[in-house]
Design an enzyme around this catalytic site. Structure first.
Site, PDB file in Angstrom:
ATOM      1  N   ASN A 171       0.874  -1.175   0.000  1.00  0.00           N
ATOM      2  CA  ASN A 171       0.000   0.000   0.000  1.00  0.00           C
ATOM      3  C   ASN A 171       0.908   1.221   0.000  1.00  0.00           C
ATOM      4  O   ASN A 171       1.497   1.556   1.028  1.00  0.00           O
ATOM      5  CB  ASN A 171      -0.894  -0.036   1.247  1.00  0.00           C
ATOM      6  CG  ASN A 171      -1.751   1.204   1.377  1.00  0.00           C
ATOM      7  OD1 ASN A 171      -1.774   2.056   0.487  1.00  0.00           O
ATOM      8  ND2 ASN A 171      -2.455   1.305   2.494  1.00  0.00           N
ATOM      9  N   TRP A 172       1.027   1.844  -1.155  1.00  0.00           N
ATOM     10  CA  TRP A 172       1.974   2.975  -1.270  1.00  0.00           C
ATOM     11  C   TRP A 172       1.429   4.243  -0.628  1.00  0.00           C
ATOM     12  O   TRP A 172       2.152   5.241  -0.541  1.00  0.00           O
ATOM     13  CB  TRP A 172       2.305   3.234  -2.749  1.00  0.00           C
ATOM     14  CG  TRP A 172       3.087   2.137  -3.419  1.00  0.00           C
ATOM     15  CD1 TRP A 172       3.504   0.946  -2.867  1.00  0.00           C
ATOM     16  CD2 TRP A 172       3.568   2.121  -4.777  1.00  0.00           C
ATOM     17  NE1 TRP A 172       4.192   0.197  -3.779  1.00  0.00           N
ATOM     18  CE2 TRP A 172       4.262   0.899  -4.967  1.00  0.00           C
ATOM     19  CE3 TRP A 172       3.487   3.002  -5.844  1.00  0.00           C
ATOM     20  CZ2 TRP A 172       4.866   0.549  -6.181  1.00  0.00           C
ATOM     21  CZ3 TRP A 172       4.086   2.661  -7.063  1.00  0.00           C
ATOM     22  CH2 TRP A 172       4.769   1.452  -7.221  1.00  0.00           C
ATOM     23  N   LYS A 173       0.171   4.227  -0.229  1.00  0.00           N
ATOM     24  CA  LYS A 173      -0.461   5.389   0.423  1.00  0.00           C
ATOM     25  C   LYS A 173      -0.224   6.653  -0.421  1.00  0.00           C
ATOM     26  O   LYS A 173      -0.249   6.592  -1.645  1.00  0.00           O
ATOM     27  CB  LYS A 173       0.032   5.523   1.863  1.00  0.00           C
ATOM     28  CG  LYS A 173      -0.197   4.226   2.660  1.00  0.00           C
ATOM     29  CD  LYS A 173      -0.027   4.361   4.141  1.00  0.00           C
ATOM     30  CE  LYS A 173      -0.302   3.029   4.822  1.00  0.00           C
ATOM     31  NZ  LYS A 173      -0.203   3.087   6.269  1.00  0.00           N
ATOM     32  N   HIS A 200      -9.566   0.955   4.841  1.00  0.00           N
ATOM     33  CA  HIS A 200      -8.315   1.133   5.594  1.00  0.00           C
ATOM     34  C   HIS A 200      -8.573   2.067   6.777  1.00  0.00           C
ATOM     35  O   HIS A 200      -9.383   2.993   6.676  1.00  0.00           O
ATOM     36  CB  HIS A 200      -7.236   1.722   4.671  1.00  0.00           C
ATOM     37  CG  HIS A 200      -5.866   1.668   5.283  1.00  0.00           C
ATOM     38  ND1 HIS A 200      -5.463   2.561   6.249  1.00  0.00           N
ATOM     39  CD2 HIS A 200      -4.831   0.816   5.091  1.00  0.00           C
ATOM     40  CE1 HIS A 200      -4.220   2.255   6.614  1.00  0.00           C
ATOM     41  NE2 HIS A 200      -3.820   1.200   5.924  1.00  0.00           N
ATOM     42  N   GLU A 244      -6.974   4.451   7.860  1.00  0.00           N
ATOM     43  CA  GLU A 244      -6.729   5.866   7.540  1.00  0.00           C
ATOM     44  C   GLU A 244      -7.935   6.481   6.835  1.00  0.00           C
ATOM     45  O   GLU A 244      -8.094   7.707   6.849  1.00  0.00           O
ATOM     46  CB  GLU A 244      -5.431   5.994   6.717  1.00  0.00           C
ATOM     47  CG  GLU A 244      -4.214   5.760   7.606  1.00  0.00           C
ATOM     48  CD  GLU A 244      -2.973   5.254   6.913  1.00  0.00           C
ATOM     49  OE1 GLU A 244      -2.903   5.289   5.673  1.00  0.00           O
ATOM     50  OE2 GLU A 244      -2.067   4.783   7.631  1.00  0.00           O
ATOM     51  N   GLU A 282      -5.324  -5.085  10.456  1.00  0.00           N
ATOM     52  CA  GLU A 282      -4.289  -4.077  10.690  1.00  0.00           C
ATOM     53  C   GLU A 282      -4.610  -3.339  11.987  1.00  0.00           C
ATOM     54  O   GLU A 282      -5.457  -2.419  11.983  1.00  0.00           O
ATOM     55  CB  GLU A 282      -4.254  -3.062   9.547  1.00  0.00           C
ATOM     56  CG  GLU A 282      -3.907  -3.649   8.201  1.00  0.00           C
ATOM     57  CD  GLU A 282      -3.329  -2.600   7.262  1.00  0.00           C
ATOM     58  OE1 GLU A 282      -2.200  -2.808   6.794  1.00  0.00           O
ATOM     59  OE2 GLU A 282      -3.970  -1.559   7.026  1.00  0.00           O
ATOM     60  N   GLY A 307       2.691   2.077  10.912  1.00  0.00           N
ATOM     61  CA  GLY A 307       3.687   3.140  10.817  1.00  0.00           C
ATOM     62  C   GLY A 307       4.397   3.450  12.121  1.00  0.00           C
ATOM     63  O   GLY A 307       5.092   4.458  12.229  1.00  0.00           O
ATOM     64  N   SER A 309       3.486  -2.363  10.369  1.00  0.00           N
ATOM     65  CA  SER A 309       4.922  -2.442  10.651  1.00  0.00           C
ATOM     66  C   SER A 309       5.545  -3.777  10.257  1.00  0.00           C
ATOM     67  O   SER A 309       6.441  -4.289  10.941  1.00  0.00           O
ATOM     68  CB  SER A 309       5.205  -2.122  12.127  1.00  0.00           C
ATOM     69  OG  SER A 309       4.848  -0.773  12.409  1.00  0.00           O
ATOM     70  N   GLY A 342       5.097   1.252   4.692  1.00  0.00           N
ATOM     71  CA  GLY A 342       6.427   1.836   4.510  1.00  0.00           C
ATOM     72  C   GLY A 342       7.416   0.939   3.784  1.00  0.00           C
ATOM     73  O   GLY A 342       8.146   1.399   2.892  1.00  0.00           O
TER      74      GLY A 342
HETATM   75  P1  13P Z   1       3.125   0.219   7.689  1.00  0.00           P
HETATM   76  O1  13P Z   1       3.633  -1.041   7.071  1.00  0.00           O
HETATM   77  O2  13P Z   1       3.842   1.450   7.242  1.00  0.00           O
HETATM   78  O3  13P Z   1       3.003   0.092   9.193  1.00  0.00           O
HETATM   79  O4  13P Z   1       1.613   0.429   7.142  1.00  0.00           O
HETATM   80  C1  13P Z   1       0.724  -0.627   7.227  1.00  0.00           C
HETATM   81  C2  13P Z   1      -0.495  -0.273   6.459  1.00  0.00           C
HETATM   82  O5  13P Z   1      -1.262   0.592   6.857  1.00  0.00           O
HETATM   83  C3  13P Z   1      -0.730  -0.987   5.182  1.00  0.00           C
HETATM   84  O6  13P Z   1      -2.016  -0.752   4.701  1.00  0.00           O
END
Ligand code: 13P
Length: 249
Positions: free
Chosen positions: A8-10, A93, A95, A164, A170, A209, A231
């Protein structure tokens, strides 16, 4: 079924770096045992899909609107994602649930729209730090599961679920292996309760993470069908190292 390693490149990557990363993944991904997927931002999705066409790496969106089209300024529909080269989409997600007020009911509508457009949905669930501190993590995830997944979610090729924990995203923190195994077992039981035998086939990803250093241990846990990576999906070396751990997991 192979484990699914999804990046997930966000809100990262301009066009040149996105295409360079896609090309590095295209070269490095060939021949692995895991199924690979990257979910770039909308603006570079078509360019990434073009760079990965015919490769071992699939492409997905990070969200979609619940309607096919209409007066929705700034939104992108599931058919538009498909048209841009996506075959998957991440939905619900944390977020989006937390920063954009998405309810489980809305996530369910989006999931229906995604499936109707021929996209495979990855529906995300996970508890907050406060919910876990109060011992309410299973209840929180249980509500999300019963609210977010439409009828037929597990049918056919079937959707994918991603666990998640919000506090692990993160932060460099992960649940213990026992905590991950317990939650995945709980989610499996809920999927079977909701969908019967088909619920036993749904892949349940862990996200939060995941790094090359911890991927092998996490991916070896029972009921962990892959990983959703933020990340560490932004560099080819880390993403491919995690994919390699999946092959061994
Ligand atoms: P990280 O791997 O940066 O913790 O993010 C996880 C995530 O939200 C994947 O959708």
């Amino acid at each position: 079924m192979p484990q699914l390693i999804a990046g997930n490149w966000k809100m990262h990557m301009l066009r040149a770096e996105a295409v360079a990363l896609a090309q590095a993944l295209r070269t490095g991904a060939a021949g692995g045992a895991a199924e690979l997927l990257v979910c770039p931002p909308f603006t570079v999705l078509a360019a990434v899909a073009e760079a990965l066409a015919g490769s071992a790496v699939a492409v997905g969106g990070q969200d979609c609107h619940q309607d096919k089209q209409g007066a929705h300024t700034g939104d992108v529909s599931a058919p538009m994602l498909r048209d841009a080269g996506a075959s998957w989409v991440i939905l619900g997600h944390s977020e989006r649930r937390l920063n954009h007020g998405e309810t489980s009911e809305l996530v369910r509508e989006k999931t229906v729209a995604a499936v109707a457009a021929g996209l495979t949905p990855i529906v995300c669930v996970g508890e907050t730090a406060d919910q876990r501190a109060g011992g309410g993590e299973a209840e929180a995830v249980g509500w999300q599961l019963s609210g977010s997944l439409p009828q037929g979610f597990a049918d056919g090729p079937g959707g994918v679920l991603a666990y998640e924990p919000v506090w692990a995203i993160g932060t460099g923190k992960t649940p213990t292996e026992d905590e991950v195994a317990d939650m995945h077992a709980f989610i499996r039981a809920e999927l079977v309760r909701q969908f019967g035998d088909a619920g036993a086939q749904v892949r349940i990803l862990y996200g939060g993470s995941v790094k090359p250093a911890n991927a092998g241990a996490l991916l070896a846990l029972p009921e962990v069908g892959g990983a959703l990576i933020g990340g560490a999906s932004l560099t080819a070396a880390d993403f491919l190292a995690i994919a390699g751990a999946a092959a061994r997991g």
